[in-house]
Design an enzyme around this catalytic site. Structure first.
Site, PDB file in Angstrom:
ATOM      1  N   GLU A  32      16.385  40.564  -1.841  1.00  0.00           N
ATOM      2  CA  GLU A  32      17.212  41.725  -1.521  1.00  0.00           C
ATOM      3  C   GLU A  32      17.466  41.926  -0.031  1.00  0.00           C
ATOM      4  OE1 GLU A  32      15.896  45.307  -3.383  1.00  0.00           O
ATOM      5  OE2 GLU A  32      16.066  44.493  -5.401  1.00  0.00           O
ATOM      6  N   GLU A  35      15.085  40.703 -11.133  1.00  0.00           N
ATOM      7  CA  GLU A  35      14.271  41.927 -11.223  1.00  0.00           C
ATOM      8  C   GLU A  35      15.031  42.979 -12.005  1.00  0.00           C
ATOM      9  OE1 GLU A  35      12.854  43.839  -7.655  1.00  0.00           O
ATOM     10  OE2 GLU A  35      12.089  41.967  -6.832  1.00  0.00           O
TER      11      GLU A  35
HETATM   12  C1  FCB Z   1      12.982  46.140  -5.502  1.00  0.00           C
HETATM   13  C2  FCB Z   1      11.988  45.289  -4.735  1.00  0.00           C
HETATM   14  C3  FCB Z   1      10.648  45.167  -5.422  1.00  0.00           C
HETATM   15  C4  FCB Z   1      10.222  46.498  -6.008  1.00  0.00           C
HETATM   16  C5  FCB Z   1      11.304  47.070  -6.887  1.00  0.00           C
HETATM   17  C6  FCB Z   1      10.934  48.358  -7.568  1.00  0.00           C
HETATM   18  O1  FCB Z   1      13.974  46.605  -4.670  1.00  0.00           O
HETATM   19  O2  FCB Z   1      12.514  43.995  -4.570  1.00  0.00           O
HETATM   20  O3  FCB Z   1       9.722  44.663  -4.495  1.00  0.00           O
HETATM   21  O4  FCB Z   1       9.853  47.351  -5.025  1.00  0.00           O
HETATM   22  O5  FCB Z   1      12.453  47.278  -6.108  1.00  0.00           O
END
Ligand code: FCB
Length: 445
Positions: free
Chosen positions: A167, A356
């Protein structure tokens, strides 16, 4: 009822973690301090002043934790390498104990039939490099490239799946513009110089992996959020476009060879001309084998003349009376579908993995159980949306849950629980939540 087999037998199901959030042992075995070790020591930055020194103690418990990944039925384990474990001062000689540790983690995965996906940078920059300006400084690129080479050479024979950055918009905006994440810098000048060096690192990291590793499968990850104008007014629509440039387009477009998204916002055009270094379209390009999308919430945007430069403001889920998680993040599976469609509409996008997705809730451990129905409902909705996109032909090859176990959630410390496994941070006891058992059933067919 949605089934794992609906996604096809080659679909990859995984679970993701990050070094700083789980490892602990933050100043042991030759590890140097990262910006997060430094930031957590400052007053008022982290909820309840939580620190990283122990976290989930994954450093000492990786065998048991990888056994849990296997027990839940996941075939992929995503973790990140702590740069300061490999290079305590950010550059120079590699620390043999650090190199050894990730060999151990990789070997444990392979022994259990789990495919490791390694993230090279999940936000824990060496503090020594922050002293030089961190991501705002041009010197970061040579240091990052050397770190990538060391990791590729050390692990490339065993590990084929790599994610260069986690990210980039997340850490450059929160850490270098808003100052709420490490290193706590603010302002547009810091932000834009961090953006440029990060976009370079993204492409150069990919090129180094390609050169060093035979048959590598190389990706990088992007945070993404559908941007929804609050009303149909031109002002709100234009405000949403500006936010879309920042949140969704700023890093993917240079990687795809399109340069920065200057045409929809004159501010970006200004930076593009002002920083001569921004004229790097070719250098910022890399042909990633897969694009990692990470989605948690949509953003509803309203025009606001009082906000300098960006002139936009988020209207939070709570004030719109929309369902939301413990983070206040809107639960909206349709926006997950929409943002996947938005990214998949780039003509040369290639393969997509969801690297994610998940949710924090106010979990309660009662008589040894965590009955997290909300999280199970969340996964049902989000997986249905994913399947809808896949059935319509979007080239999606995998999905990784955030996250294996409750861990250090950055500025929220240990208070935000995202795990499929409940962690008792006093005893380090792991308790599988009902959502963990839900995944076990889901994956067992
Ligand atoms: C994302 C991050 C991860 C975690 C999630 C909830 O933005 O990449 O490390 O904090 O959010």
């Amino acid at each position: 009822m949605i089934k794992a087999t609906d996604f096809g037998k080659d679909f990859l199901w995984g679970v993701a973690t990050a070094a700083a959030q789980v490892e602990g042992a933050s100043n042991l075995y030759g590890k140097g301090p990262s910006i997060w070790d430094h930031f957590t020591a400052k007053k008022g930055k982290i909820k309840n002043a939580h620190k990283l020194d122990i976290a989930c103690d994954f450093y000492h418990r990786y065998k048991e934790d990888i056994a849990l990944v296997k027990l839940l039925g996941f075939k992929v384990f995503r973790f990140s390498i702590a740069w300061t474990r490999i290079l305590p001062n950010g550059r120079g000689e590699a620390n043999p104990q650090g190199i050894r540790f990730y060999h151990n983690v990789i070997d444990e995965c392979l022994k259990n039939g789990i495919t490791p996906y390694i993230t090279l940078y999940h936000w824990d920059l060496p503090q020594a490099l922050e002293h030089e300006g961190g991501w705002t400084s041009f010197s970061i690129n040579a240091a990052f490239n050397a770190f990538v080479s060391i990791c590729a050479i050390a692990y490339g024979d065993k590990v084929k799946n790599w994610i260069v950055l986690n990210e980039p918009f997340g850490f450059t905006s929160l850490g270098y513009m808003l100052g709420i994440h490490a290193p706590g810098k603010t302002g547009l000048t810091n932000f834009f110089s961090a953006v440029h060096h990060t976009a370079l690192a993204q492409a150069e990291g990919g090129k180094i992996l390609r050169a060093e590793i035979n048959k590598a499968h190389i990706g990088t990850s992007f945070s993404c959020s559908e941007i929804i104008p609050n009303t149909g007014s031109d002002y709100d629509i234009l405000a949403a476009k500006r936010i879309d440039c920042l949140v969704n387009r700023l890093f993917i477009e240079p990687a795809l060879g399109l340069g920065y998204p200057t045409e929809d916002w004159d501010l970006l055009e200004k930076f593009n001309t002002e920083f001569s270094t921004w004229r790097y379209t070719e250098r910022l390009k890399f042909n990633f084998d897969f694009i990692g999308l990470q989605n948690y919430f949509p953003i509803t945007v309203k025009y606001n003349a009082f906000i300098p430069i960006i002139q936009a403001w988020e209207v939070k889920a709570k004030s719109r009376k929309k369902p939301h998680t413990a983070m206040g993040w809107e639960v909206n599976a349709n926006s997950f579908y929409n943002i996947i469609k938005q990214f998949s509409s780039y003509p040369n996008i290639g393969n997509i993995m969801i690297t994610e997705n998940g949710a924090a809730y106010h979990d309660q451990l009662i008589n040894g159980h965590v009955e997290d129905h909300d999280r199970i409902a969340y996964f049902n909705l989000y997986l249905e949306a994913l399947l809808r996109a896949k059935k319509e032909g979007v080239n999606i090859s995998g999905y990784m849950v955030w996250t294996l176990m409750d861990n250090f959630e950055w500025a929220a410390g240990f208070t935000a629980r995202f795990g499929l496994i409940y962690n008792d941070f006093k005893t380090q006891q792991r308790i599988i939540k009902n959502s963990g058992y839900w995944w076990k059933d889901f994956l067992s067919i």
